[in-house]
Design a protein around this motif. Structure first.
Motif, short mmCIF file in Angstrom:
data_model
loop_
_atom_site.label_atom_id
_atom_site.label_comp_id
_atom_site.label_asym_id
_atom_site.label_seq_id
_atom_site.Cartn_x
_atom_site.Cartn_y
_atom_site.Cartn_z
N LEU B 59 45.27 5.14 45.97
CA LEU B 59 45.75 5.51 44.65
C LEU B 59 45.31 6.91 44.28
O LEU B 59 44.26 7.39 44.72
N GLN B 60 46.12 7.55 43.46
CA GLN B 60 45.73 8.80 42.81
C GLN B 60 45.74 8.54 41.31
O GLN B 60 46.63 7.87 40.80
N ARG B 61 44.76 9.07 40.62
CA ARG B 61 44.75 8.93 39.16
C ARG B 61 44.72 10.30 38.50
O ARG B 61 44.05 11.21 38.95
N SER B 62 45.46 10.43 37.43
CA SER B 62 45.40 11.63 36.61
C SER B 62 44.62 11.28 35.36
O SER B 62 45.07 10.47 34.54
N GLY B 63 43.46 11.89 35.22
CA GLY B 63 42.59 11.52 34.11
C GLY B 63 43.20 11.74 32.74
O GLY B 63 43.93 12.70 32.52
N LYS B 64 42.94 10.83 31.86
CA LYS B 64 43.32 10.94 30.45
C LYS B 64 44.81 10.80 30.19
O LYS B 64 45.23 10.79 29.03
N VAL B 65 45.63 10.77 31.20
CA VAL B 65 47.05 10.62 30.91
C VAL B 65 47.46 9.17 31.08
O VAL B 65 47.02 8.50 32.00
N SER B 66 48.27 8.73 30.15
CA SER B 66 48.71 7.34 30.19
C SER B 66 49.58 7.10 31.42
O SER B 66 50.40 7.92 31.77
N ARG B 67 49.35 6.00 32.02
CA ARG B 67 50.12 5.61 33.21
C ARG B 67 50.00 6.65 34.31
O ARG B 67 50.94 6.83 35.10
N GLY B 68 48.88 7.31 34.36
CA GLY B 68 48.71 8.38 35.35
C GLY B 68 48.32 7.85 36.72
O GLY B 68 47.28 8.22 37.25
N LEU B 69 49.14 7.01 37.27
CA LEU B 69 48.85 6.38 38.55
C LEU B 69 49.89 6.76 39.57
O LEU B 69 51.06 6.92 39.25
N ARG B 70 49.44 6.88 40.81
CA ARG B 70 50.39 7.08 41.89
C ARG B 70 49.87 6.44 43.15
O ARG B 70 48.78 6.78 43.63
N ILE B 71 50.66 5.55 43.68
CA ILE B 71 50.30 4.90 44.95
C ILE B 71 50.64 5.87 46.07
O ILE B 71 51.76 6.36 46.15
N ILE B 72 49.66 6.15 46.91
CA ILE B 72 49.88 7.18 47.93
C ILE B 72 49.78 6.64 49.34
O ILE B 72 49.78 7.39 50.29
N ARG B 73 49.67 5.31 49.45
CA ARG B 73 49.59 4.75 50.79
C ARG B 73 50.43 3.49 50.82
O ARG B 73 50.46 2.72 49.85
N ALA B 74 51.10 3.28 51.93
CA ALA B 74 51.96 2.11 52.03
C ALA B 74 51.13 0.84 51.98
O ALA B 74 50.02 0.78 52.48
N ILE B 75 51.67 -0.18 51.33
CA ILE B 75 51.01 -1.46 51.26
C ILE B 75 51.96 -2.53 51.76
O ILE B 75 53.18 -2.43 51.58
N PRO B 76 51.43 -3.55 52.43
CA PRO B 76 52.29 -4.59 52.99
C PRO B 76 52.80 -5.54 51.91
O PRO B 76 52.22 -5.66 50.84
N GLY B 77 53.89 -6.18 52.21
CA GLY B 77 54.35 -7.26 51.35
C GLY B 77 55.14 -6.83 50.14
O GLY B 77 55.29 -7.59 49.20
N VAL B 78 55.65 -5.61 50.14
CA VAL B 78 56.50 -5.19 49.04
C VAL B 78 57.78 -4.61 49.62
O VAL B 78 57.78 -4.11 50.73
N SER B 79 58.84 -4.69 48.86
CA SER B 79 60.11 -4.16 49.35
C SER B 79 60.44 -2.87 48.62
O SER B 79 60.33 -2.81 47.40
N PRO B 80 60.81 -1.85 49.35
CA PRO B 80 61.10 -0.54 48.76
C PRO B 80 62.24 -0.59 47.75
O PRO B 80 62.10 -0.14 46.63
N ALA B 81 63.37 -1.15 48.16
CA ALA B 81 64.52 -1.26 47.26
C ALA B 81 64.93 0.07 46.65
O ALA B 81 64.87 1.10 47.30
#
Lengths: 226, 226
Positions: B59-81
DNA sequence: ATTATACACGAACATATGTTTGTGCGTCAA
DNA sequence: TTGACGCACAAACATATGTTCGTGTATAAT
């Protein structure tokens, strides 16, 4: 459903900014960030134009949630680049250089470090065979010297970085004594390494193991006819 | 850089939720939304585990910003769609059949009708050359009969449906008199049509125009080595 | 026993952020 | 003129949301 050109300059700027911001940071900008970037003094003006963009069919808004924006229609003048979410969807692969018979393959030591660069190509999942963005790279083929391996000038080959190979693998090999780079199927024989072209009508090459540096395994090839 | 399995159950759940949420809504969830979904009573616990996920490299986080999340690595068990951002990203192309020297190309009359089927392949934009989903189709090559055109068994060729061709185009042609399908470069000569292999070491074929039905123009080729 | 560490909880805090309201300025039609 | 309308501005408002603090409970190492 207005066309992009029918939008006001301000609205076009806002759309482009939202698009680039989301692409680069992974989440949409806030109303105030949009205002700041697009030289809009008041948040209500941003809000007003955001609703216009919703009416025009470009945007979705989720009420009351911060950064609740989603661009739902393609806009001109922006580059897709990196994906927001990683996954086995499409992946960007670093296009690190070119391969030609007469020159060595020069690979940057750290492919991951290449991430910030512009030279990328997007590759469909079938061609990546499950490997991740950092272990895979791509090369453009220059010249017709790989023609015996069914690869021609302009083709893009996707490789996985590795120094060894199993029998039957298609590999990119650097032959120091011959100053040659080549793409061939790899077979370890008792006394030598056999490099087998993909086209049966060409003859295999035999080299001494010390004269064969494997640079990577070829995962796939993409070719586009102009 | 922990492996996904080394994460706690709670952290894995959080990651999956964040991924699906972002994919479905276009922006990441808030801390409280994550807590609600993953049965976490306190926002500080969510915050704590988010930081753990940052340490683990997911994960990457941007401090103090709402919803400041970014997944930066693939994770199993989810579909891209669906893509988060629209664009000339990837397009699905109908994989309508196969092509082999001995058999005619059988194309369903309405490629668009194929849309609901399962046989699809995703193609990066460079290979589509600007054509739309409905005018383009793909074929799997069977047999080695196209080897003179640098195309081998298992290759996938992407074509644009058309009945005419310009000089130099790579086309898929059905030769009725010979009961042959072939992929060659098309050249109209004064008295005949010359079908030129891509590999210079093979000879061209000359056919009478009445013995040459063009089925489509080849836009690109994809090959994957197993 | 003691300390350290990982993980969890609830509550209070500070502020980032969407929303609303009142106002003003153009243009265009009646 | 008048009025309607599109667009813009500033300020005030309400709350959604990240952050911090004090505390508690296991487990493992010293």
């Amino acid at each position: 459903m207005k066309a992009f050109e029918e939008l006001s300059t301000r609205q076009r700027n806002m759309l482009r900014f939202m698009y680039n911001y989301t692409r680069d940071r992974g989440f949409p900008p806030s109303i105030r960030e949009i205002g700041e970037e697009c030289d809009i003094g008041s948040t209500s003006v941003v809000n007003y134009n955001l609703n216009k963009l919703v009416d025009a069919g470009y945007l979705q808004r989720s009420g009351k949630v911060s950064r609740g924006l989603r661009i739902i229609r393609a806009i001109p003048g922006v580059s897709p680049a990196r994906r927001i979410l990683p996954g086995r969807g499409f992946q960007r692969v670093a296009l690190v250089g070119r391969i030609a018979a007469g020159e060595p393959i020069s690979l940057p030591d750290d492919i991951a470090h290449h991430i910030d660069d512009d030279d990328y190509i997007e590759v469909p999942p079938q061609l990546l065979r499950g490997f991740g963005e950092t272990e895979v790279f791509a090369l453009t083929v220059r010249g017709d010297s790989m023609i015996d391996s069914m690869i021609q000038d302009g083709d893009i080959v996707v490789l996985r970085r590795q120094n060894t190979a199993d029998n039957g693998d298609m590999v990119a090999a650097w032959l120091p004594e011959d100053s040659e780079t080549t793409l061939k199927h790899f077979y370890r024989e008792t006394d030598a390494i056999r490099l087998q072209p993909a086209n049966q009508s060409y003859e295999p090459i035999y080299v001494h193991p010390s004269n064969c540096e494997i640079k990577g395994r070829v995962l796939s090839v993409m070719r586009s006819y102009s």
